[in-house]
Scaffold this motif. Structure first.
Motif, PDB file in Angstrom:
ATOM      1  N   THR A  28     -30.185  19.569 -31.442  1.00 20.52           N
ATOM      2  CA  THR A  28     -30.865  18.889 -32.536  1.00 20.52           C
ATOM      3  C   THR A  28     -29.834  18.100 -33.323  1.00 20.52           C
ATOM      4  OG1 THR A  28     -32.422  20.729 -32.714  1.00 20.52           O
ATOM      5  CG2 THR A  28     -32.330  19.194 -34.562  1.00 20.52           C
ATOM      6  N   VAL A  55     -33.413  16.681 -29.638  1.00 21.42           N
ATOM      7  CA  VAL A  55     -34.427  16.260 -30.591  1.00 21.42           C
ATOM      8  C   VAL A  55     -33.741  15.581 -31.769  1.00 21.42           C
ATOM      9  CG1 VAL A  55     -36.247  17.058 -32.138  1.00 21.42           C
ATOM     10  CG2 VAL A  55     -35.875  18.202 -29.935  1.00 21.42           C
ATOM     11  N   SER A  56     -34.191  14.378 -32.087  1.00 19.97           N
ATOM     12  CA  SER A  56     -33.716  13.699 -33.282  1.00 19.97           C
ATOM     13  C   SER A  56     -34.776  13.904 -34.357  1.00 19.97           C
ATOM     14  CB  SER A  56     -33.539  12.206 -33.028  1.00 19.97           C
ATOM     15  OG  SER A  56     -32.493  11.985 -32.126  1.00 19.97           O
TER      16      SER A  56
END
Length: 64
Positions: A28, A55-56
């Motif tokens: 992340t 995941v951004s």
């Protein structure tokens, strides 16, 4: 050795930032604005790990 310790030198901040991504391998990444080169490095990192593996996230407080 520089200052009596093992040292790695990078020719640019972008390459140093990308090296940190490769070292820590985050799943992340939270980033708002900042330097555009860091965003490009994150995109390359996501592509090498598989876009779905990283995941951004964006914050509503950042105006995104």
């Amino acid at each position: 050795m520089l200052l009596g310790a093992p040292t790695i030198l990078y020719p640019s901040g972008i390459s140093a930032f990308y090296a940190v991504l490769l070292l820590y391998r985050p799943d992340t990444i939270a980033i708002t604005e900042g330097y555009h080169g860091c965003h490009a490095s994150i995109q390359v990192y996501r592509e090498t790990r598989g876009v779905d593996a990283v995941v951004s996230i964006s914050s509503p407080l950042a105006g995104n």
